[in-house]
Design a protein around this motif. Structure first.
Motif, PDB file in Angstrom:
ATOM      1  N   LEU A   1      -5.427  -3.084   9.155  1.00  0.00           N
ATOM      2  CA  LEU A   1      -4.918  -3.384   7.823  1.00  0.00           C
ATOM      3  C   LEU A   1      -3.570  -2.720   7.584  1.00  0.00           C
ATOM      4  O   LEU A   1      -2.678  -3.308   6.960  1.00  0.00           O
ATOM      5  N   ARG A   2      -3.417  -1.515   8.097  1.00  0.00           N
ATOM      6  CA  ARG A   2      -2.138  -0.816   7.902  1.00  0.00           C
ATOM      7  C   ARG A   2      -1.010  -1.541   8.640  1.00  0.00           C
ATOM      8  O   ARG A   2       0.113  -1.633   8.139  1.00  0.00           O
TER       9      ARG A   2
ATOM     10  N   PRO B   1      -9.118  -7.878   2.108  1.00  0.00           N
ATOM     11  CA  PRO B   1      -7.697  -7.534   2.222  1.00  0.00           C
ATOM     12  C   PRO B   1      -7.052  -8.086   3.481  1.00  0.00           C
ATOM     13  O   PRO B   1      -5.869  -8.417   3.485  1.00  0.00           O
ATOM     14  N   GLN B   2      -7.824  -8.208   4.547  1.00  0.00           N
ATOM     15  CA  GLN B   2      -7.254  -8.769   5.777  1.00  0.00           C
ATOM     16  C   GLN B   2      -6.820 -10.214   5.545  1.00  0.00           C
ATOM     17  O   GLN B   2      -5.698 -10.596   5.907  1.00  0.00           O
TER      18      GLN B   2
ATOM     19  N   THR C   1     -13.579  -5.357   3.570  1.00  0.00           N
ATOM     20  CA  THR C   1     -12.653  -5.241   4.702  1.00  0.00           C
ATOM     21  C   THR C   1     -12.041  -6.590   5.036  1.00  0.00           C
ATOM     22  O   THR C   1     -10.836  -6.692   5.289  1.00  0.00           O
TER      23      THR C   1
ATOM     24  N   TYR D   1      -3.717 -10.279   3.277  1.00  0.00           N
ATOM     25  CA  TYR D   1      -2.467 -10.000   3.996  1.00  0.00           C
ATOM     26  C   TYR D   1      -2.037 -11.177   4.855  1.00  0.00           C
ATOM     27  O   TYR D   1      -0.849 -11.533   4.901  1.00  0.00           O
TER      28      TYR D   1
ATOM     29  N   VAL E   1      -6.922   0.399   3.188  1.00  0.00           N
ATOM     30  CA  VAL E   1      -5.839  -0.108   4.044  1.00  0.00           C
ATOM     31  C   VAL E   1      -5.251   1.016   4.878  1.00  0.00           C
ATOM     32  O   VAL E   1      -5.042   0.873   6.091  1.00  0.00           O
TER      33      VAL E   1
ATOM     34  N   ALA F   1       0.831  -1.201   0.000  1.00  0.00           N
ATOM     35  CA  ALA F   1       0.000   0.000   0.000  1.00  0.00           C
ATOM     36  C   ALA F   1       0.871   1.260   0.000  1.00  0.00           C
ATOM     37  O   ALA F   1       1.909   1.316   0.652  1.00  0.00           O
TER      38      ALA F   1
ATOM     39  N   SER G   1      -8.397   0.291  -2.759  1.00  0.00           N
ATOM     40  CA  SER G   1      -7.970  -0.646  -1.728  1.00  0.00           C
ATOM     41  C   SER G   1      -6.891  -0.039  -0.845  1.00  0.00           C
ATOM     42  O   SER G   1      -6.842  -0.284   0.365  1.00  0.00           O
ATOM     43  N   ASP G   2      -5.998   0.790  -1.430  1.00  0.00           N
ATOM     44  CA  ASP G   2      -4.984   1.470  -0.625  1.00  0.00           C
ATOM     45  C   ASP G   2      -5.628   2.444   0.351  1.00  0.00           C
ATOM     46  O   ASP G   2      -5.206   2.558   1.511  1.00  0.00           O
TER      47      ASP G   2
ATOM     48  N   ASP H   1      -0.104  -4.510   6.566  1.00  0.00           N
ATOM     49  CA  ASP H   1       0.696  -4.092   5.416  1.00  0.00           C
ATOM     50  C   ASP H   1       2.151  -3.882   5.824  1.00  0.00           C
ATOM     51  O   ASP H   1       3.077  -4.291   5.110  1.00  0.00           O
TER      52      ASP H   1
END
Length: 202
Positions: free
Chosen positions: A50-51, A99-100, A96, A103, A44, A31, A40-41, A54
């Protein structure tokens, strides 16, 4: 020439001229929270969980010599390919959770590759895989503490990395696996089902 075509053609030719070409977006592997362009970024970067995932994924990627650890043509998703798939989570109804899960899968795979690569002498299981693209040569199976399954060839290079299958999940792993008795069933996102069994079971 028909009037409509005569009006549209010059504009079409102009847009197709080399000088009017739109450059492709820059390559990304994680991201970009400084100037996010992907939906999506933005998701995140605006979510603390999420951050953090990442950032953890970035650390795992930086500490890995991917080319040295992974055999050519292996069932291991490239980093940019994974990122492109992760970006598609913006179109998921579970945008949500998607992406979780993406990752978590990527971190498990990258951390497994980091643990496998520097340890040529380790505890693992000798196996043979049926209908595998790498042939019927013996391989080694191991599941590091990350939870991802790593399969190595005779040169100690990873030829496949998989994470547990989760039916109904928001994210589809590049290669999923399920334990079936003494065997392991591999289900790639694109490719045949492969079953790996310990040598003594065959």
């Amino acid at each position: 020439m028909k009037p409509l075509l005569a009006a549209v053609l010059p504009a079409f030719l102009f847009c197709g001229a080399p000088g009017a070409a739109v450059p492709p977006p820059p390559e990304q592997f994680a991201a970009n929270c400084e100037s996010p362009t992907y939906a999506s970024d933005m998701l995140v970067c605006g979510d603390t969980t999420l951050r953090a995932l990442d950032a953890r994924m970035r650390d795992a990627w930086r500490g890995l010599d991917f080319a040295a650890a992974v055999a050519p043509g292996a069932w291991v998703e490239g980093q940019q390919d994974w990122f492109k798939r992760r970006s598609m989570c913006a179109f998921s109804e579970r945008h949500t959770e998607c992406p979780q899960d993406a990752y978590l899968e990527r971190i498990a795979v990258l951390e497994a590759l980091r643990r496998v690569a520097p340890r040529p002498a380790r505890q693992d299981t000798a196996a043979v895989c049926s209908v595998a693209p790498w042939g019927d040569a013996g391989v080694r199976l191991q599941i590091p503490s990350t939870g991802a399954l790593a399969i190595e060839d005779g040169d100690a290079r990873v030829i496949a990395a998989a994470t547990p299958l989760r039916p109904g999940g928001a994210w589809t792993p590049y290669v999923g696996f399920r334990v079936e008795g003494a065997s392991v069933r591999l289900a790639p996102i694109n490719g045949p089902i492969v079953v790996c069994s310990p040598r003594e079971q065959r």
